[in-house]
Design a protein around this motif. Sequence first.
Motif, PDB file in Angstrom:
ATOM      1  N   GLU A   1      15.127   2.686  -1.936  1.00 14.74           N
ATOM      2  CA  GLU A   1      15.054   3.951  -2.657  1.00 14.74           C
ATOM      3  C   GLU A   1      13.936   3.938  -3.700  1.00 14.74           C
ATOM      4  O   GLU A   1      13.203   4.918  -3.858  1.00 14.74           O
ATOM      5  CB  GLU A   1      16.401   4.242  -3.322  1.00 14.74           C
ATOM      6  N   LEU A   2      13.784   2.803  -4.417  1.00 11.60           N
ATOM      7  CA  LEU A   2      12.758   2.741  -5.464  1.00 11.60           C
ATOM      8  C   LEU A   2      11.361   2.761  -4.862  1.00 11.60           C
ATOM      9  O   LEU A   2      10.457   3.458  -5.366  1.00 11.60           O
ATOM     10  CB  LEU A   2      12.957   1.484  -6.317  1.00 11.60           C
ATOM     11  N   VAL A   3      11.153   1.987  -3.783  1.00 12.25           N
ATOM     12  CA  VAL A   3       9.833   1.960  -3.155  1.00 12.25           C
ATOM     13  C   VAL A   3       9.502   3.316  -2.541  1.00 12.25           C
ATOM     14  O   VAL A   3       8.377   3.813  -2.644  1.00 12.25           O
ATOM     15  CB  VAL A   3       9.775   0.833  -2.110  1.00 12.25           C
ATOM     16  N   THR A   4      10.487   3.920  -1.884  1.00 13.76           N
ATOM     17  CA  THR A   4      10.259   5.238  -1.286  1.00 13.76           C
ATOM     18  C   THR A   4       9.847   6.243  -2.343  1.00 13.76           C
ATOM     19  O   THR A   4       8.919   7.057  -2.140  1.00 13.76           O
ATOM     20  CB  THR A   4      11.531   5.713  -0.574  1.00 13.76           C
ATOM     21  N   ASN A   5      10.510   6.230  -3.501  1.00 11.48           N
ATOM     22  CA  ASN A   5      10.187   7.174  -4.580  1.00 11.48           C
ATOM     23  C   ASN A   5       8.780   6.949  -5.105  1.00 11.48           C
ATOM     24  O   ASN A   5       8.033   7.909  -5.358  1.00 11.48           O
ATOM     25  CB  ASN A   5      11.224   7.023  -5.700  1.00 11.48           C
ATOM     26  N   SER A   6       8.376   5.669  -5.256  1.00 10.81           N
ATOM     27  CA  SER A   6       7.032   5.391  -5.774  1.00 10.81           C
ATOM     28  C   SER A   6       5.955   5.766  -4.778  1.00 10.81           C
ATOM     29  O   SER A   6       4.917   6.357  -5.141  1.00 10.81           O
ATOM     30  CB  SER A   6       6.915   3.903  -6.134  1.00 10.81           C
ATOM     31  N   ILE A   7       6.162   5.428  -3.496  1.00  9.88           N
ATOM     32  CA  ILE A   7       5.148   5.742  -2.480  1.00  9.88           C
ATOM     33  C   ILE A   7       4.966   7.249  -2.369  1.00  9.88           C
ATOM     34  O   ILE A   7       3.857   7.756  -2.143  1.00  9.88           O
ATOM     35  CB  ILE A   7       5.541   5.112  -1.133  1.00  9.88           C
ATOM     36  N   ARG A   8       6.049   7.994  -2.590  1.00  4.91           N
ATOM     37  CA  ARG A   8       5.965   9.448  -2.442  1.00  4.91           C
ATOM     38  C   ARG A   8       5.067  10.059  -3.501  1.00  4.91           C
ATOM     39  O   ARG A   8       4.334  11.022  -3.226  1.00  4.91           O
ATOM     40  CB  ARG A   8       7.355  10.048  -2.507  1.00  4.91           C
ATOM     41  N   TYR A   9       5.079   9.529  -4.759  1.00  9.94           N
ATOM     42  CA  TYR A   9       4.339  10.181  -5.839  1.00  9.94           C
ATOM     43  C   TYR A   9       3.116   9.385  -6.302  1.00  9.94           C
ATOM     44  O   TYR A   9       2.283   9.909  -7.031  1.00  9.94           O
ATOM     45  CB  TYR A   9       5.265  10.396  -7.049  1.00  9.94           C
ATOM     46  N   ALA A  10       2.994   8.098  -5.902  1.00  7.23           N
ATOM     47  CA  ALA A  10       1.873   7.290  -6.372  1.00  7.23           C
ATOM     48  C   ALA A  10       0.628   7.543  -5.535  1.00  7.23           C
ATOM     49  O   ALA A  10       0.695   7.959  -4.373  1.00  7.23           O
ATOM     50  CB  ALA A  10       2.248   5.814  -6.343  1.00  7.23           C
TER      51      ALA A  10
ATOM     52  N   PRO B   1       0.842  -1.197   0.000  1.00  9.86           N
ATOM     53  CA  PRO B   1       0.000   0.000   0.000  1.00  9.86           C
ATOM     54  C   PRO B   1       0.876   1.246   0.000  1.00  9.86           C
ATOM     55  O   PRO B   1       2.049   1.200   0.378  1.00  9.86           O
ATOM     56  CB  PRO B   1      -0.801  -0.138   1.297  1.00  9.86           C
ATOM     57  N   PRO B   2       0.338   2.396  -0.433  1.00 14.61           N
ATOM     58  CA  PRO B   2       1.144   3.629  -0.499  1.00 14.61           C
ATOM     59  C   PRO B   2       1.375   4.237   0.883  1.00 14.61           C
ATOM     60  O   PRO B   2       0.920   5.348   1.177  1.00 14.61           O
ATOM     61  CB  PRO B   2       0.309   4.536  -1.400  1.00 14.61           C
ATOM     62  N   ASP B   3       2.072   3.502   1.720  1.00 16.17           N
ATOM     63  CA  ASP B   3       2.355   3.924   3.096  1.00 16.17           C
ATOM     64  C   ASP B   3       3.865   3.896   3.287  1.00 16.17           C
ATOM     65  O   ASP B   3       4.511   2.872   3.039  1.00 16.17           O
ATOM     66  CB  ASP B   3       1.675   2.983   4.073  1.00 16.17           C
ATOM     67  N   PRO B   4       4.474   5.012   3.726  1.00 16.52           N
ATOM     68  CA  PRO B   4       5.936   5.022   3.919  1.00 16.52           C
ATOM     69  C   PRO B   4       6.406   3.932   4.865  1.00 16.52           C
ATOM     70  O   PRO B   4       7.554   3.486   4.776  1.00 16.52           O
ATOM     71  CB  PRO B   4       6.206   6.412   4.484  1.00 16.52           C
ATOM     72  N   ALA B   5       5.556   3.455   5.746  1.00 16.97           N
ATOM     73  CA  ALA B   5       5.981   2.401   6.663  1.00 16.97           C
ATOM     74  C   ALA B   5       6.233   1.092   5.935  1.00 16.97           C
ATOM     75  O   ALA B   5       6.892   0.188   6.474  1.00 16.97           O
ATOM     76  CB  ALA B   5       4.923   2.212   7.744  1.00 16.97           C
ATOM     77  N   MET B   6       5.738   0.957   4.677  1.00 18.27           N
ATOM     78  CA  MET B   6       5.900  -0.273   3.926  1.00 18.27           C
ATOM     79  C   MET B   6       7.314  -0.431   3.363  1.00 18.27           C
ATOM     80  O   MET B   6       7.668  -1.487   2.854  1.00 18.27           O
ATOM     81  CB  MET B   6       4.888  -0.308   2.778  1.00 18.27           C
ATOM     82  N   VAL B   7       8.123   0.631   3.478  1.00 15.06           N
ATOM     83  CA  VAL B   7       9.503   0.537   2.976  1.00 15.06           C
ATOM     84  C   VAL B   7      10.278  -0.494   3.780  1.00 15.06           C
ATOM     85  O   VAL B   7      11.057  -1.285   3.241  1.00 15.06           O
ATOM     86  CB  VAL B   7      10.185   1.912   3.022  1.00 15.06           C
ATOM     87  N   ALA B   8      10.084  -0.519   5.065  1.00 19.35           N
ATOM     88  CA  ALA B   8      10.790  -1.492   5.912  1.00 19.35           C
ATOM     89  C   ALA B   8      10.372  -2.905   5.546  1.00 19.35           C
ATOM     90  O   ALA B   8      11.198  -3.834   5.515  1.00 19.35           O
ATOM     91  CB  ALA B   8      10.506  -1.188   7.376  1.00 19.35           C
TER      92      ALA B   8
END
Length: 796
Positions: free
Chosen positions: A718-727, A683-690
């Motif tokens: 880095e890739l997931v963080t970038n996608s979650i930020r703009y998706a 899901p588009p949640d920054p916590a999902m990066v971990a």
Amino acid sequence: MDRFPNAADVEFHSPLDLTKAAAAVLDAEGRVSGWGPSAQRLLGHPPEAVLGRPAALLLAGDPEQGGQGGQRLSALCRAPQPRSTVLDLSCSDGRTLRAAVTFVPLAPQGVAATVVVAAELTALRAWEAQLAMLQGLATESSVGLTIFDTDMRVVWGNVSTDLELAGVAQYVGRPAADLFPEGEFISRHHPPDEDQIMEHVLTTGEPITGMHYRGRAPADPVREHVWSCSYHRLLDARGEPLGLFEESLDITDRYRAQERLSLLVRAGKRIGASLDVRRTAAELADVAVPQLADEVLVDLPPAVIEGRQPPTGSAPGHSLLRMHGRTPEEFRTSPVSYPPSSPQALSLATCRPVVDAAPPGAPGEPAPDGRRSSLFVPLLARDAVLGLATFRRSSNPDPFGPEEQTLAVELAERAAVGIDNARRYTSQHAAALVLQRSLLPQHLPEQSAVEVAYRYLPADSRVGVGGDWFDLIPLSGARVGLTVGDVVGHGVHAAATMGRLRATVRTLALLDLDPAELLTRLDGLVAQDSEPQADDGLGEETLGVTCLYAIYDPVSGRCVWASAGHPPPIVADANGAVALSALAPGPPLGLGSLPYENVELSLSNGSVVAFFTDGVVEDRRTDIDSGIDRLAHVLTWQRCPLEELCDRALATLPPGPQADDATLLLVRTRRLGAGLVADLELPPDPAMVARARTDTERQLESWGLSELAFTAELVVSELVTNSIRYATGPVLLRLIKDRSLLCEVSDNAHTAPHLRRARRDDEGGRGLFLVAQMSQRWGTRYTGSGKTIWAELALP
């Protein structure tokens, strides 16, 4: 033995001969005292009408005895010596006959009587002309006349025949075969035997004319002559054969000139038409032998044979290769060098022909009688010396004369131009082949997605290079791009266009464009190249270009392709079913009239797909449908190795030279197993990066790639963080274990990430920079629902 037993019956008398002419006798008074039957036949007056009457009455236009005609007649009768004149005589039927009249006195001073002999003037002059003609033919004519009896033995010959035979008297009574015992007829229309020819003329009476006879005259035994001979039958007054006569005219110069002309015509058609150095040398030998020489040798520098510029500044005759033979298959090559003092070196140094008549027993120059003659002619083209042509003659020991030298020089010039053209063609052909080979792939990279095999068969053209191309392009996500194309035409222009288009397709493919979008952009580039330039108003020649581009994904088994006027591929699935793909081709490149459409197909593991150009399925003898059926039948053997399938496909091509290039690319698809692909939806949640880092570490450990864990976790983070930020929707993480570790992050945003170097005081902006530094490749591709950012990491 009388050679002409019926000659007495033949009329050879003059019209004034007493046995034929009109004769009369006049007395001293000019009266007719004697009137013979011949006079009555000539003028028609019976004896009783003229005897005792003045002869002047027989003169036309002078009925009075005392007229001027009578006075002239009296003067002729009184002449002491025979006199001749022309008189107009009156015939009994009123005609006027112009006659030649001779007055012969029978007694001194003409006092007794005068004999008058008259003949028609026209007949007399014709007889005199015939007599003069016969005398000219016998003594002054250049035409040889020889008379033979019915046994075909010599009876008589005129002066021309006497000169040729060095005395015709010695041949009288001898058969005709003794005149020129070593000669031969070279005409093709009649039997070459003189006895058969003469027998045919004697038997049938049919004359035979224009027979060409070659031999040596007894008066000139050294030089070979050619005569034009004609044979006619002789008949007596009763129509019985007396024998026959032969007319012979020496046409040596004319015959040789005609032979030289025909040889030059043949040389113009034969020499230099092959654009091959060895074949051109063989063509020179084939044209010149045996008419001009018994053997022809061609000596060329190795550089000329290889298509390079002839050497300059070297000594004449140094390091040449000698080619001798009548055909390229018979040609033998051997090195040769000429000493500076040799006639060959002199010919090369002076650029002029040199005649060499070697004495008997010359080493290395066998001849039946030990004699031979050689003519050395330099091969000159465009002010360059390409080599040397040697004309050898042993069957005819006569040295090469001026006319033969001129002919040899002409042949050598034609051969030199042909050799120079062949040299230039060889050089250009080699350059074109290097260009073409450098523009085509030398080998296709191995991919996990497909197994490939290919064949490229250039057309059998003079240029030898064409515009077909093929390629396999590794794409992101373990996918591969497959392309085949065809530039209409042959030559360097087609090859250069092909190379430019292949490079453009590869560049566009690396942008991860779908097939239809790629062809649309390629179509615009081709159309732009075809537009006239502003500086000169002229553009490149518009060439027809077709292209097919496909993308195969081994994860999904999905294959997408689009065509720009190119034949669709043929697919054989793993079960052996073969079908032509349902593809509606768009227009060829450069037209820009209709859009291109994608065609999608799901391929099972092990399917074989055939990409090809029209040269594989179409030629002048068969239509394209038959060719496609032929190729489809070959694909029913799809379980065979691909290399074997390629050979089977080319073996079905019609025999003979190819009219067009033929390119075949066979692809056997592979599917990546489920154990090599890991998907994680976040899901588009920054916590999902971990979580993404944790699942990545766990998956790499299961694949035995723990050494890549730190790097992979950093890249994924880095890739997931970038996608979650703009998706705005879920983010999909995919890991693929292939020849490298593939990390892909997909989202529904269409915003393109940008790589930039962050300044020292920036708090962010270093993510993609770190990804680029730690991966082999990275990039972005767009889909219908968003985009995918990917990166490849090298396996340890």
